[in-house]
Structures are given as structure tokens and as C-alpha cells.
Scaffold this active site. Structure first.
Site, PDB file in Angstrom:
ATOM      1  N   VAL A 260       0.853  -1.196   0.000  1.00  0.00           N
ATOM      2  CA  VAL A 260       0.000   0.000   0.000  1.00  0.00           C
ATOM      3  C   VAL A 260       0.893   1.252   0.000  1.00  0.00           C
ATOM      4  O   VAL A 260       0.961   2.023   0.968  1.00  0.00           O
ATOM      5  CB  VAL A 260      -0.993  -0.017   1.181  1.00  0.00           C
ATOM      6  N   HIS A 261       1.551   1.454  -1.135  1.00  0.00           N
ATOM      7  CA  HIS A 261       2.548   2.515  -1.290  1.00  0.00           C
ATOM      8  C   HIS A 261       1.975   3.904  -0.971  1.00  0.00           C
ATOM      9  O   HIS A 261       2.547   4.676  -0.215  1.00  0.00           O
ATOM     10  CB  HIS A 261       3.053   2.538  -2.733  1.00  0.00           C
ATOM     11  N   ASP A 262       0.846   4.219  -1.609  1.00  0.00           N
ATOM     12  CA  ASP A 262       0.362   5.607  -1.587  1.00  0.00           C
ATOM     13  C   ASP A 262      -0.164   6.054  -0.223  1.00  0.00           C
ATOM     14  O   ASP A 262       0.204   7.153   0.240  1.00  0.00           O
ATOM     15  CB  ASP A 262      -0.703   5.792  -2.671  1.00  0.00           C
TER      16      ASP A 262
END
Ligand code: RIB
Ligand code: CA
Length: 336
Positions: A260-262
Site C-alpha cells: 500500500v505505497h500511496d
């Protein structure tokens, strides 16, 4: 005190979670979303962003279309990662076209000019909008309080090519221009959230189950991720989007879950204690036969150039994941 935040998004599944996290975070004053082509074409980014904000009860948040292609290359999209429309198996009802009259570039510039030194811009897609905004307003980085960039990779393998991360891979010229501008000084160094830290946060089915429990929702299954029959619209969106994203990670990364980079970049933007950073000089390869889009960090100062980035090199991923679960659970409880 709340932090005024602009998100630049290529909504996509983890961009959707970032928008929801921003809405669910009491310390964030979400001023707007500028949209950039990346995971999916621009029109889908605009539609997805508006739809996610509507599901979160925030149709008041301005959604503005920015650049529909990279600065100097054809657009590449990634339907295999985010699905043909960008939200996986979720097909949110397209909200009536409420995209802003002004462009995403003008949203960024106007907002920074109107609140000098106050606004944090979090770039969650290719840096095309940021680079074009800098071209039009060279003072942008000093008008912002801070720029936060989800992108790049330094000590880990790329997710798009052996040495490149997706956002910088799509528009290497834009990324190079942004880091060059940051190196001209007189601004807070951009916080860079590379794969090195964002891939330490793996959202797993049990996290979604806990999110549902907090939100007064139920899960039918965890693998495959399926909401209960009585699920509300937002819960159905989250599970249908994440189910696609987890299937992708199962195929490409060997685990049924999701990087879940963002949302991690948004969380670190307003709570720097989540990451440990090193100030260094970053540049971007734009002509490599094998490495175009690679972010190169001069950690040992061999270039002798001024620092232009605070690169996150360690992270409290578990603290972030707990915050993501609790806050999205709280948002679910507040939504039908
Ligand atoms: O490499 C991860 C980044 O690329 C994330 O922002 C994801 O949404 C994609 O845009
Ligand atoms: Ca993104």
C-alpha cells in the site's frame, strides 16, 4: 492543528486507499486532488478519484484533471496491476462530472500561491503534473511547505523493471526535472518514499477483516477477499478493489496481500516519525538502455552536488498499518 494537503494521484487502487486515508485522518485538511495519467488514462483517474471521494462523503473536495501523458514519452498504463478501469473488481458509480473547471496544474499553483509555506503536496503518481507546475511556477517548491514523493527505489528491486519503480518509470523526464529543481535550494527537501520502505507495509486479509469489524461490517471470506452480503458501498468498494490488487500480488510477489505505497506516503507526509530519512542527492536516468527511470541516490556524495531529497531509508510499517486499519475502519463506520 490540521495539515493542508493536496494529493496528486493516478487513481489506481492504492491511490484510492490514500484518498480514503486522507479523508479519515483528523490531522489532514484535504484541499484537493490533482489527477495525472499513470496507472490508467487521465479520464479514468479523474472519474475514479471523484467516485472514491464521493464514497467517502467528500464530494466537496476539488478533483482537477492534469496531464494526460508524460512529458516526453507515450503514456504507459498498468491494467494488470489496477484493473482495466483502475479500481480492480470495483466498479464505483461514476459521479456526475464534477471535475474542476481549472486544471490540476492550476489547482497546485493557485493553492500554493494562496497559502505560501503552508501546503504539503503529496505526489502519488508519475511526476508529470509537478514538473509542469514547476515549469509554470519556478517558485513552487518554496511556496509549498513540502513536497512528498511516492516513487523510486534505491536498495531494492524495481516493480516495473529490474531497477525502476512505476511512477519514475512512466515519466523519467518529469522526475529528473523535479529533483533538479529541488537541488536549486531554498526549499524544504522533498520527502521521498521509495519502494525500499513502502514495500515494508503489506496489507493482508486479516487487516481488512479488522477494518470491517471496526467499521461494523462483516466479511464473507478472507481468501478470496469478499465482503459480507450486507456490506455498505464503501466496504464493497474496498474489498472489490483490494481483491484484484491481492490477486496481482499473489501472481507477481508471491503473497495474497497488497503493498500500500500511496497511503504510506500520505501517512508519512503528516507524521515524519513514521520514517527515518537520509538527506542526499537524487537524479534520474533518462537515457539508459536498461535503466531508464532509475532513481540514483548519491549516498556517498561522489557527485559533490547539494542534497535535493530526504530519502526514507527505514519505516515503522506496523505503526502505519495499524493507523490505516483503524482510520479506514472509522470511516466505514461513518458511511452507509
Ligand atoms: O510503484 C508504486 C506506485 O505506482 C504507486 O503510486 C501506484 O499507485 C503506482 O502509481
Ligand atoms: Ca499511484
Amino acid at each position: 492543528m490540521s495539515v493542508p494537503v493536496l494529493l496528486d494521484v493516478d487513481t489506481g487502487i492504492d491511490d484510492s486507499l490514500a484518498l480514503l486515508y486522507a479523508v479519515a485522518s483528523p490531522e489532514i485538511d484535504l484541499l484537493g486532488a490533482s489527477c495525472v495519467a499513470g496507472n490508467v488514462p487521465l479520464d479514468a483517474v479523474v472519474s475514479n478519484t471523484a467516485a472514491v471521494l464521493d464514497l467517502a462523503g467528500r464530494c466537496d473536495v476539488e478533483t482537477a484533471p492534469g496531464c494526460d501523458r508524460p512529458m516526453a514519452r507515450p503514456l504507459k498504463t498498468t491494467p494488470e496491476t489496477h484493473g482495466p478501469t483502475g479500481t480492480g473488481h470495483a466498479m464505483p458509480a461514476a459521479s456526475p462530472d464534477r471535475s474542476s473547471e481549472r486544471s490540476g496544474i492550476d489547482l497546485v499553483i493557485d493553492t500554493a500561491r494562496s497559502r505560501p509555506g503552508e501546503v504539503t503536496l503529496v505526489a502519488l503518481g508519475p511526476l508529470t503534473n509537478v514538473a509542469v507546475a514547476l515549469d509554470r511556477e519556478p517558485r513552487l517548491l518554496t511556496l509549498l511547505d513540502r513536497l512528498v514523493i511516492m516513487g523510486g527505489c534505491f536498495g531494492v528491486a524495481g516493480n516495473t523493471a529490474p531497477r525502476t519503480e512505476w511512477n519514475t518509470h512512466v515519466d523519467p523526464e518529469a522526475a529528473r526535472a523535479v529533483f533538479a529543481a529541488a537541488g536549486r535550494g531554498a526549499c524544504n527537501l522533498p520527502l521521498v518514499m521509495p519502494l525500499d520502505v513502502t514495500e515494508q507495509a503489506r496489507l493482508l486479509p486479516h487487516h481488512v477483516a479488522r477494518m470491517a469489524e471496526i467499521g461494523g461490517e462483516s466479511m464473507e471470506f478472507l481468501d478470496p477477499l469478499l465482503a459480507g452480503p450486507e456490506a455498505g458501498r464503501l466496504m464493497s468498494f474496498i474489498t472489490d478493489a483490494l481483491r484484484f490488487y491481492m490477486e496481482f500480488h499473489q501472481r507477481y510477489d508471491g503473497f495474497y496481500g497488497a503493498f500500500v505505497h500511496d497511503p504510506f506516503a500520505v501517512a508519512a507526509a503528516v507524521d515524519p516519525s513514521l520514517v527515518t530519512t537520509v538527506e542526499t542527492t537524487v537524479d534520474v536516468e533518462t537515457a539508459g538502455e536498461l535503466t531508464t527511470g532509475e532513481t540514483v541516490a548519491d549516498f556517498r556524495d561522489s557527485w559533490g552536488r547539494p542534497p535535493n531529497a530526504a530519502v526514507a531509508v527505514a519505516a515503522r510499517a506496523d505503526v502505519f498499518l495499524e493507523r490505516l486499519v483503524v482510520r479506514l475502519g472509522g470511516l466505514l463506520r461513518s458511511r452507509p
